[in-house]
Design a protein around this motif. Sequence first.
Motif, PDB file in Angstrom:
ATOM      1  N   VAL A 168       0.843  -1.188   0.000  1.00 14.14           N
ATOM      2  CA  VAL A 168       0.000   0.000   0.000  1.00 14.14           C
ATOM      3  C   VAL A 168       0.881   1.242   0.000  1.00 14.14           C
ATOM      4  CG1 VAL A 168      -1.696   1.293   1.358  1.00 14.14           C
ATOM      5  CG2 VAL A 168      -1.855  -1.197   1.200  1.00 14.14           C
ATOM      6  N   ILE A 169       0.461   2.262  -0.728  1.00 16.54           N
ATOM      7  CA  ILE A 169       1.184   3.534  -0.768  1.00 16.54           C
ATOM      8  C   ILE A 169       0.314   4.597  -0.110  1.00 16.54           C
ATOM      9  CG2 ILE A 169       2.252   5.281  -2.248  1.00 16.54           C
ATOM     10  CD1 ILE A 169       2.553   3.078  -4.358  1.00 16.54           C
ATOM     11  N   ALA A 170       0.874   5.313   0.837  1.00 17.89           N
ATOM     12  CA  ALA A 170       0.111   6.333   1.558  1.00 17.89           C
ATOM     13  C   ALA A 170      -0.018   7.586   0.692  1.00 17.89           C
ATOM     14  CB  ALA A 170       0.792   6.667   2.888  1.00 17.89           C
ATOM     15  N   SER A 171      -0.932   7.549  -0.263  1.00 14.50           N
ATOM     16  CA  SER A 171      -1.094   8.678  -1.176  1.00 14.50           C
ATOM     17  C   SER A 171      -2.516   8.739  -1.694  1.00 14.50           C
ATOM     18  CB  SER A 171      -0.122   8.553  -2.355  1.00 14.50           C
ATOM     19  OG  SER A 171      -0.524   7.497  -3.219  1.00 14.50           O
ATOM     20  N   ALA A 172      -2.912   9.926  -2.144  1.00 19.04           N
ATOM     21  CA  ALA A 172      -4.231  10.088  -2.754  1.00 19.04           C
ATOM     22  C   ALA A 172      -4.319   9.311  -4.061  1.00 19.04           C
ATOM     23  CB  ALA A 172      -4.507  11.578  -2.987  1.00 19.04           C
ATOM     24  N   ASP A 173      -3.242   9.294  -4.829  1.00 15.36           N
ATOM     25  CA  ASP A 173      -3.257   8.574  -6.107  1.00 15.36           C
ATOM     26  C   ASP A 173      -3.476   7.080  -5.887  1.00 15.36           C
ATOM     27  OD1 ASP A 173      -2.912   8.229  -8.939  1.00 15.36           O
ATOM     28  OD2 ASP A 173      -0.919   7.439  -8.508  1.00 15.36           O
ATOM     29  N   TRP A 174      -2.838   6.500  -4.858  1.00 13.86           N
ATOM     30  CA  TRP A 174      -3.057   5.081  -4.591  1.00 13.86           C
ATOM     31  C   TRP A 174      -4.518   4.807  -4.243  1.00 13.86           C
ATOM     32  CZ3 TRP A 174      -4.850   2.443  -0.306  1.00 13.86           C
ATOM     33  CH2 TRP A 174      -4.810   1.056  -0.406  1.00 13.86           C
ATOM     34  N   LEU A 175      -5.126   5.692  -3.455  1.00 11.79           N
ATOM     35  CA  LEU A 175      -6.528   5.500  -3.083  1.00 11.79           C
ATOM     36  C   LEU A 175      -7.435   5.513  -4.307  1.00 11.79           C
ATOM     37  CD1 LEU A 175      -6.624   7.713   0.122  1.00 11.79           C
ATOM     38  CD2 LEU A 175      -6.967   5.239   0.040  1.00 11.79           C
ATOM     39  N   LEU A 176      -7.144   6.390  -5.270  1.00 15.64           N
ATOM     40  CA  LEU A 176      -7.963   6.438  -6.484  1.00 15.64           C
ATOM     41  C   LEU A 176      -7.617   5.309  -7.450  1.00 15.64           C
ATOM     42  CD1 LEU A 176      -8.152  10.254  -7.352  1.00 15.64           C
ATOM     43  CD2 LEU A 176      -9.679   8.876  -5.931  1.00 15.64           C
ATOM     44  N   SER A 177      -6.384   4.821  -7.411  1.00 13.28           N
ATOM     45  CA  SER A 177      -5.983   3.780  -8.361  1.00 13.28           C
ATOM     46  C   SER A 177      -6.814   2.521  -8.184  1.00 13.28           C
ATOM     47  CB  SER A 177      -4.493   3.457  -8.199  1.00 13.28           C
ATOM     48  OG  SER A 177      -4.242   2.814  -6.941  1.00 13.28           O
ATOM     49  N   GLY A 178      -7.234   2.224  -6.949  1.00 11.28           N
ATOM     50  CA  GLY A 178      -8.052   1.043  -6.721  1.00 11.28           C
ATOM     51  C   GLY A 178      -9.424   1.128  -7.356  1.00 11.28           C
ATOM     52  N   LEU A 179      -9.884   2.356  -7.620  1.00  9.64           N
ATOM     53  CA  LEU A 179     -11.199   2.526  -8.240  1.00  9.64           C
ATOM     54  C   LEU A 179     -11.190   2.140  -9.708  1.00  9.64           C
ATOM     55  CD1 LEU A 179     -12.027   5.988  -6.647  1.00  9.64           C
ATOM     56  CD2 LEU A 179     -12.912   3.763  -5.936  1.00  9.64           C
ATOM     57  N   GLU A 180     -10.041   2.303 -10.373  1.00  7.56           N
ATOM     58  CA  GLU A 180      -9.981   1.989 -11.802  1.00  7.56           C
ATOM     59  C   GLU A 180     -10.158   0.496 -12.063  1.00  7.56           C
ATOM     60  OE1 GLU A 180      -6.298   3.802 -13.211  1.00  7.56           O
ATOM     61  OE2 GLU A 180      -7.535   5.357 -14.147  1.00  7.56           O
ATOM     62  N   GLY A 181      -9.814  -0.325 -11.086  1.00  4.91           N
ATOM     63  CA  GLY A 181      -9.930  -1.769 -11.294  1.00  4.91           C
ATOM     64  C   GLY A 181     -11.297  -2.329 -10.961  1.00  4.91           C
ATOM     65  N   LEU A 182     -12.223  -1.487 -10.505  1.00  8.68           N
ATOM     66  CA  LEU A 182     -13.536  -1.987 -10.140  1.00  8.68           C
ATOM     67  C   LEU A 182     -14.439  -2.063 -11.364  1.00  8.68           C
ATOM     68  CD1 LEU A 182     -14.175  -0.061  -6.809  1.00  8.68           C
ATOM     69  CD2 LEU A 182     -13.491  -2.447  -7.095  1.00  8.68           C
TER      70      LEU A 182
END
Length: 404
Positions: A168-182
């Motif tokens: 896990v990366i403590a960043s806003a981009d990492w949090l949004l990156s998980g949405l692209e795979g849904l």
Amino acid sequence: MSDDLGVTGGAEGIEVGIEDLRRASASLQRASDAVVKATPRETGVELPTPGVPVVGPDWGLGTRVLGAPTDLVPLVARCRHDLDDLVADVASAVERLRRLSREVASAAATYEWAEAAVRGLIDGVHVQAMATAWLVTELTGQAFGLLDEGSGWDVGVVPVSQTRSSPVIASADWLLSGLEGLSHDGSVRVVEVPVADGTTTWVVQVPGTHGGLWRGDEVPMDWPANVSLMLRNTGASKIAATKALEQAQRGRSRPGDRVVLAGFSQGGIVAAALASDPDFGRRHRVSHVVTAGSPIDQFPIPVSTTVLSLQHRADPVHALDVSPPPGRRHWTTVTSGAATTATGPFRFHDLPLYRRVAARADRSGDVSLTAWKRGAAPALTPAAGSRAVVHEFRSERRWQNRDS
């Protein structure tokens, strides 16, 4: 188009500015009090009350000059004259400090009043806009079933997979990156992150709108859910996210665990609605909310939750709540004018575009964004040697009016 980031609220918001003015006023008052308190102890001089003529100290020298060396008399007179001037200068400085303290306090009160007045006007416009939207959707719902989600939500949530994730990366981009795979089938992702303090952070990722317009369909993240979330602070997609989180936590959560909510578009509205829900807040410690392209500026998210809202200047969706970003300490809004390769009327309402904005925010040295990153690190940095667990769920609305 310029990609300059604009930052509102957070560590440099108007709420913080007002607090800083009040602290400055109190500091000036303390400084003036300290001078008054210290002067008699250091010099034996009592500072006069402002407005009262200054009278120098009487050390009895005037009655004992006779018999003293005659060349001492001018020196004593000069010392007394200089001391009188010093006392007057200190008294004047104290009065200026007190006046400045009052002026700074007055400025803080004026700014607070102006902010409250503007916010009151904005709240009025928001209420009118939401009332109009409610009337329109009620009429179209009754007549045509358009954007009609009804008044009850029977939502089923089924686990699809459980896997160990990459770090896990403590960043806003990492949090949004998980949405692209849904996938667009009512999917919700919950990432279980063991952190250094022995607790677990549960990251809930909710995608944007997908599904039908008419009376809702099996997918809870459809257009009727948008309306319900904005007008009623609830909806099928909110229930789907709640059930997914609680299924992932079953038998695995502990007191003190954090919940981080992230979403794009409707997913961001779900995140704000959950963070604003007192009942959800009693059951879950929501530490952070991150949204992209979501109209959340009027949600009453408590100060215990840190908000990062990403907005594009050309995206109309985040402005649907008819409200500007709040200037609160716990709420940071990033606006961007980044270019996009997407096409169509909603080309700026684009998750890959918002990921680029998030990456820019992660790299920014802005004071508010630096404070956000520092605050998010304990919740999103895995404990040494640990691996996060990804729980995937698929949700379905069992539409209560399907046969009507």
